[in-house]
Design an enzyme around this catalytic site. Structure first.
Site, short mmCIF file in Angstrom:
data_model
loop_
_atom_site.label_atom_id
_atom_site.label_comp_id
_atom_site.label_asym_id
_atom_site.label_seq_id
_atom_site.Cartn_x
_atom_site.Cartn_y
_atom_site.Cartn_z
CG HIS A 103 5.76 61.32 44.19
ND1 HIS A 103 4.50 61.43 44.56
CD2 HIS A 103 6.19 62.16 43.13
CE1 HIS A 103 4.04 62.48 43.91
NE2 HIS A 103 5.16 63.04 43.05
CG HIS A 123 9.28 64.55 40.59
ND1 HIS A 123 8.62 64.50 39.54
CD2 HIS A 123 8.34 64.77 41.74
CE1 HIS A 123 7.34 64.61 39.76
NE2 HIS A 123 6.91 64.89 41.19
#
Ligand code: AMP
Ligand code: ZN
Length: 143
Positions: A98, A100
């Site tokens: 992922h 941020h």
């Protein structure tokens, strides 16, 4: 598989979902560094930056660019960090890749580590170490 981000994607766990399309889902981080801290997650499960296929990374990156603009403007932020932690030494805690997006405000906090200095000749040695790998693997992994 026991993965909180897969559970969020499959609606088995709650999240404040901000955006979703065929490839990507984005939601608020439950433990924000600043309010509006967002995670942009590929729908398919890959451990980290090195294992996500290039075509999926490219779609994830495009979504991240769009969502970063939305987070910055909607939070009236002065800037933002796009960060990916890879491996526990780098602070990764969820092993589903992922990005941020962390909205930043003037003078909110400092992320500056203490900088190192290369001793004489060492910069070339480090560069050679990396160049050796690049020349060995370039034709295999990078077209
Ligand atoms: P990382 O440490 O880079 O792997 O980032 C994982 C992030 O996921 C952390 O910032 C956590 O706060 C966040 N996180 C963990 N569980 C949840 C959840 N259920 N909903 C939203 N964010 C979460
Ligand atoms: Zn997962």
């Amino acid at each position: 598989m026991d993965c909180i981000f897969c559970e969020i994607k499959n609606r088995k766990a709650d999240a404040e979902i901000l955006f979703e399309d065929e490839n990507v889902i984005a939601f608020l981080d439950i433990q924000p560094i600043n309010y509006g801290h967002t995670l942009v997650v590929p729908k398919n499960h890959y451990d980290n930056f090195l294992t996500i296929p290039k075509d999926e990374l490219s779609k994830l990156m495009q979504a991240t660019q769009f969502i970063a603009g939305a987070v910055k403007r909607s939070m009236n932020a002065d800037g933002f960090n796009v960060v990916s932690n890879n491996g526990s030494s780098a602070g990764q805690s969820v092993y589903h890749f992922h990005f941020h997006i962390i909205p930043r405000f003037n003078k909110d906090f400092s992320l500056k580590p203490s900088f190192k200095t290369y001793s004489s000749g060492a910069m070339k040695d480090y560069a050679n170490q990396v160049r050796t790998f690049i020349s060995k693997y370039r034709d295999i992994y990078y077209e």
